[in-house]
Design a protein around this motif. Structure first.
Motif, PDB file in Angstrom:
ATOM      1  N   ALA A  94      18.177   8.444  -1.382  1.00 28.50           N
ATOM      2  CA  ALA A  94      18.284   7.054  -0.921  1.00 28.50           C
ATOM      3  C   ALA A  94      19.005   6.189  -1.957  1.00 28.50           C
ATOM      4  O   ALA A  94      19.738   5.274  -1.606  1.00 28.50           O
ATOM      5  CB  ALA A  94      16.897   6.493  -0.637  1.00 28.50           C
ATOM      6  N   LEU A  95      18.814   6.503  -3.242  1.00 25.34           N
ATOM      7  CA  LEU A  95      19.404   5.683  -4.303  1.00 25.34           C
ATOM      8  C   LEU A  95      20.810   6.132  -4.689  1.00 25.34           C
ATOM      9  O   LEU A  95      21.509   5.443  -5.432  1.00 25.34           O
ATOM     10  CB  LEU A  95      18.504   5.699  -5.543  1.00 25.34           C
ATOM     11  CG  LEU A  95      17.171   4.958  -5.424  1.00 25.34           C
ATOM     12  CD1 LEU A  95      16.316   5.175  -6.651  1.00 25.34           C
ATOM     13  CD2 LEU A  95      17.408   3.459  -5.208  1.00 25.34           C
ATOM     14  N   LYS A  96      21.213   7.292  -4.167  1.00 28.40           N
ATOM     15  CA  LYS A  96      22.496   7.877  -4.551  1.00 28.40           C
ATOM     16  C   LYS A  96      23.654   6.909  -4.319  1.00 28.40           C
ATOM     17  O   LYS A  96      24.563   6.799  -5.153  1.00 28.40           O
ATOM     18  CB  LYS A  96      22.732   9.181  -3.774  1.00 28.40           C
ATOM     19  CG  LYS A  96      23.834  10.026  -4.375  1.00 28.40           C
ATOM     20  CD  LYS A  96      23.577  11.508  -4.188  1.00 28.40           C
ATOM     21  CE  LYS A  96      24.382  12.313  -5.198  1.00 28.40           C
ATOM     22  NZ  LYS A  96      24.094  13.745  -5.120  1.00 28.40           N
ATOM     23  N   GLN A 122      19.028  -4.762  -2.367  1.00 33.04           N
ATOM     24  CA  GLN A 122      19.561  -3.773  -1.412  1.00 33.04           C
ATOM     25  C   GLN A 122      18.809  -2.446  -1.543  1.00 33.04           C
ATOM     26  O   GLN A 122      18.453  -1.826  -0.543  1.00 33.04           O
ATOM     27  CB  GLN A 122      21.040  -3.523  -1.706  1.00 33.04           C
ATOM     28  CG  GLN A 122      21.894  -4.765  -1.841  1.00 33.04           C
ATOM     29  CD  GLN A 122      22.795  -4.955  -0.660  1.00 33.04           C
ATOM     30  OE1 GLN A 122      23.353  -3.990  -0.153  1.00 33.04           O
ATOM     31  NE2 GLN A 122      22.914  -6.172  -0.195  1.00 33.04           N
ATOM     32  N   MET A 123      18.578  -2.050  -2.813  1.00 35.32           N
ATOM     33  CA  MET A 123      17.857  -0.795  -3.048  1.00 35.32           C
ATOM     34  C   MET A 123      16.464  -0.871  -2.429  1.00 35.32           C
ATOM     35  O   MET A 123      15.998   0.077  -1.805  1.00 35.32           O
ATOM     36  CB  MET A 123      17.697  -0.545  -4.558  1.00 35.32           C
ATOM     37  CG  MET A 123      18.998  -0.260  -5.287  1.00 35.32           C
ATOM     38  SD  MET A 123      18.697  -0.092  -7.069  1.00 35.32           S
ATOM     39  CE  MET A 123      20.282  -0.633  -7.714  1.00 35.32           C
ATOM     40  N   ASP A 124      15.793  -2.008  -2.607  1.00 39.15           N
ATOM     41  CA  ASP A 124      14.440  -2.193  -2.087  1.00 39.15           C
ATOM     42  C   ASP A 124      14.347  -1.852  -0.613  1.00 39.15           C
ATOM     43  O   ASP A 124      13.419  -1.169  -0.186  1.00 39.15           O
ATOM     44  CB  ASP A 124      14.009  -3.657  -2.267  1.00 39.15           C
ATOM     45  CG  ASP A 124      13.369  -3.873  -3.614  1.00 39.15           C
ATOM     46  OD1 ASP A 124      12.786  -2.908  -4.144  1.00 39.15           O
ATOM     47  OD2 ASP A 124      13.437  -4.996  -4.135  1.00 39.15           O
ATOM     48  N   MET A 125      15.326  -2.329   0.144  1.00 40.43           N
ATOM     49  CA  MET A 125      15.305  -2.093   1.588  1.00 40.43           C
ATOM     50  C   MET A 125      15.366  -0.604   1.879  1.00 40.43           C
ATOM     51  O   MET A 125      14.590  -0.077   2.676  1.00 40.43           O
ATOM     52  CB  MET A 125      16.471  -2.826   2.249  1.00 40.43           C
ATOM     53  CG  MET A 125      16.316  -4.340   2.181  1.00 40.43           C
ATOM     54  SD  MET A 125      17.501  -5.219   3.214  1.00 40.43           S
ATOM     55  CE  MET A 125      19.053  -4.774   2.458  1.00 40.43           C
ATOM     56  N   PRO A 140       0.812  -1.231   0.000  1.00 44.96           N
ATOM     57  CA  PRO A 140       0.000   0.000   0.000  1.00 44.96           C
ATOM     58  C   PRO A 140       0.836   1.269   0.000  1.00 44.96           C
ATOM     59  O   PRO A 140       0.509   2.229  -0.700  1.00 44.96           O
ATOM     60  CB  PRO A 140      -0.812  -0.109   1.286  1.00 44.96           C
ATOM     61  CG  PRO A 140      -0.900  -1.562   1.570  1.00 44.96           C
ATOM     62  CD  PRO A 140       0.374  -2.171   1.060  1.00 44.96           C
ATOM     63  N   LYS A 141       1.919   1.285   0.762  1.00 45.02           N
ATOM     64  CA  LYS A 141       2.749   2.491   0.819  1.00 45.02           C
ATOM     65  C   LYS A 141       3.401   2.789  -0.518  1.00 45.02           C
ATOM     66  O   LYS A 141       3.366   3.915  -1.013  1.00 45.02           O
ATOM     67  CB  LYS A 141       3.827   2.359   1.908  1.00 45.02           C
ATOM     68  CG  LYS A 141       3.254   2.508   3.302  1.00 45.02           C
ATOM     69  CD  LYS A 141       4.315   2.440   4.373  1.00 45.02           C
ATOM     70  CE  LYS A 141       3.635   2.531   5.737  1.00 45.02           C
ATOM     71  NZ  LYS A 141       4.578   2.372   6.840  1.00 45.02           N
ATOM     72  N   GLN A 142       3.981   1.762  -1.095  1.00 44.68           N
ATOM     73  CA  GLN A 142       4.628   1.903  -2.402  1.00 44.68           C
ATOM     74  C   GLN A 142       3.603   2.364  -3.434  1.00 44.68           C
ATOM     75  O   GLN A 142       3.856   3.269  -4.225  1.00 44.68           O
ATOM     76  CB  GLN A 142       5.196   0.544  -2.802  1.00 44.68           C
ATOM     77  CG  GLN A 142       6.169   0.609  -3.958  1.00 44.68           C
ATOM     78  CD  GLN A 142       6.589  -0.779  -4.415  1.00 44.68           C
ATOM     79  OE1 GLN A 142       6.104  -1.793  -3.910  1.00 44.68           O
ATOM     80  NE2 GLN A 142       7.479  -0.822  -5.374  1.00 44.68           N
ATOM     81  N   GLU A 183      14.304   6.442 -12.094  1.00 40.31           N
ATOM     82  CA  GLU A 183      13.848   5.778 -13.314  1.00 40.31           C
ATOM     83  C   GLU A 183      14.608   4.488 -13.565  1.00 40.31           C
ATOM     84  O   GLU A 183      14.019   3.481 -13.952  1.00 40.31           O
ATOM     85  CB  GLU A 183      13.966   6.729 -14.514  1.00 40.31           C
ATOM     86  CG  GLU A 183      12.978   7.883 -14.494  1.00 40.31           C
ATOM     87  CD  GLU A 183      11.540   7.439 -14.281  1.00 40.31           C
ATOM     88  OE1 GLU A 183      11.133   6.419 -14.853  1.00 40.31           O
ATOM     89  OE2 GLU A 183      10.815   8.122 -13.521  1.00 40.31           O
ATOM     90  N   GLN A 184      15.926   4.527 -13.346  1.00 39.67           N
ATOM     91  CA  GLN A 184      16.719   3.310 -13.509  1.00 39.67           C
ATOM     92  C   GLN A 184      16.259   2.239 -12.517  1.00 39.67           C
ATOM     93  O   GLN A 184      16.125   1.064 -12.872  1.00 39.67           O
ATOM     94  CB  GLN A 184      18.205   3.614 -13.321  1.00 39.67           C
ATOM     95  CG  GLN A 184      18.816   4.372 -14.498  1.00 39.67           C
ATOM     96  CD  GLN A 184      20.279   4.735 -14.259  1.00 39.67           C
ATOM     97  OE1 GLN A 184      21.031   3.976 -13.682  1.00 39.67           O
ATOM     98  NE2 GLN A 184      20.675   5.903 -14.724  1.00 39.67           N
ATOM     99  N   PHE A 185      15.985   2.670 -11.295  1.00 39.81           N
ATOM    100  CA  PHE A 185      15.465   1.760 -10.272  1.00 39.81           C
ATOM    101  C   PHE A 185      14.141   1.140 -10.723  1.00 39.81           C
ATOM    102  O   PHE A 185      13.928  -0.068 -10.593  1.00 39.81           O
ATOM    103  CB  PHE A 185      15.298   2.536  -8.955  1.00 39.81           C
ATOM    104  CG  PHE A 185      14.539   1.811  -7.890  1.00 39.81           C
ATOM    105  CD1 PHE A 185      15.083   0.700  -7.257  1.00 39.81           C
ATOM    106  CD2 PHE A 185      13.273   2.248  -7.514  1.00 39.81           C
ATOM    107  CE1 PHE A 185      14.378   0.038  -6.258  1.00 39.81           C
ATOM    108  CE2 PHE A 185      12.572   1.588  -6.522  1.00 39.81           C
ATOM    109  CZ  PHE A 185      13.118   0.477  -5.892  1.00 39.81           C
TER     110      PHE A 185
END
Lengths: 156, 156
Positions: free
Chosen positions: B44-46, B124-127, A22-24, B53-55
């Motif tokens: 966060a993705l830096k 890792q990015m997901d977290m 839901p958050k995403q 977009e890449q994510f």
DNA sequence: AAATAATATTTTATATAGCAACTACTTTTC
DNA sequence: GAAAAGTAGTTGCTATATAAAATATTATTT
């Protein structure tokens, strides 16, 4: 069935087959709507050959009611901050919508003012933008809008 | 006093001294929040040296569960559409996060797949992204989130 | 089977966003 | 009053957004 109708639009749009948290989902929903709003506003302003940001600068200048404003202060009032107000104002100077002069009291500063042409164009833009806003929010009642603003205020 | 507390944040942020029409205010409010969300997600993705977009492309590829996907279909699933998926995928190929090969059945198409490296980085990015989402929506209850989605669905 | 249309992707051109370095000027400090 | 620090704005660079044109391939028509 886990998938709830209130999310249908989002998953349709990004053609997702899996259920999102839901958050995403909410973040993606917001992002989709913001993109759509920007598209609609840019389309509305296309006839005037200005971007949303240029339009915002013009509005800021009008808000000054004839008092000159510095680059720094324009930047502070802008919706999406950017380091490059110089080039934005350049475009508006080229179109004769604003004037830019060095401030005599503090020669580091600029004195930026909207011109009569800029002001009259802005008035025309306002009408188109107001129509676009109304169309975007057509389905929302006054209470909806209040509720929405209250919820948005909770964002970090 | 006309000015209502629910709007305070907006007018503070853009340093507006005049009252805005509720509709205009709502659109600006949304815009401000979207910018702030994008800032936070990009930050966060830096560490992974990828853009939002890449994510998103990486997530789409993972959603394929090993089935190759064409450029056109990536584009369709993206949150903010852009014509230039080619370059976006280029970046990911350079980082060895995805592979791209010409489809043997239809040589106009590309077959794009996430690599093991891409998949492990994505995990890792997901977290990090989930943490960021949680932080952004920290103050909103489950009901708030439902209400918000319902309201967002009313947008044109 | 050649011509035409449709599709998928890439390339090009143009505009903008964001950062960092730089210039010019002003204020502060010693 | 000279040096240092701070401020305002500009410029250059890189990345990205967007649209339009170009290329390559496949599908359809005649």
């Amino acid at each position: 069935m886990y998938k709830c109708f209130i999310y249908m639009n989002v998953e349709e749009k990004i053609k997702s087959t899996v259920d999102l948290a839901p958050k995403q989902r909410t973040i993606i929903h917001l992002s989709l709507i913001c993109n759509s709003i920007n598209d609609q506003l840019n389309k509305a302003l296309k006839a005037f050959d200005v971007s949303i940001e240029q339009f915002n600068v013009l509005r800021i200048l009008r808000g000054q009611k004839g008092v000159a404003i510095a680059m720094k202060d324009i930047n502070e009032r802008m919706v999406s901050k950017m380091s490059n107000t110089t080039r934005l104002v350049d475009k508006l100077v080229n179109k004769r919508f604003v004037t830019r002069n060095i401030c005599p009291e503090n020669r580091r500063k600029m004195e930026i003012l909207i011109t009569d042409l800029g002001a009259s164009q802005l008035q025309q833009m306002d009408m188109v933008i107001e129509q676009t806003h109304s169309k975007i929010l057509e389905e929302l009642s006054d209470v909806d809008i209040q509720t929405l603003n209250t919820l948005l205020n909770k964002f970090n």
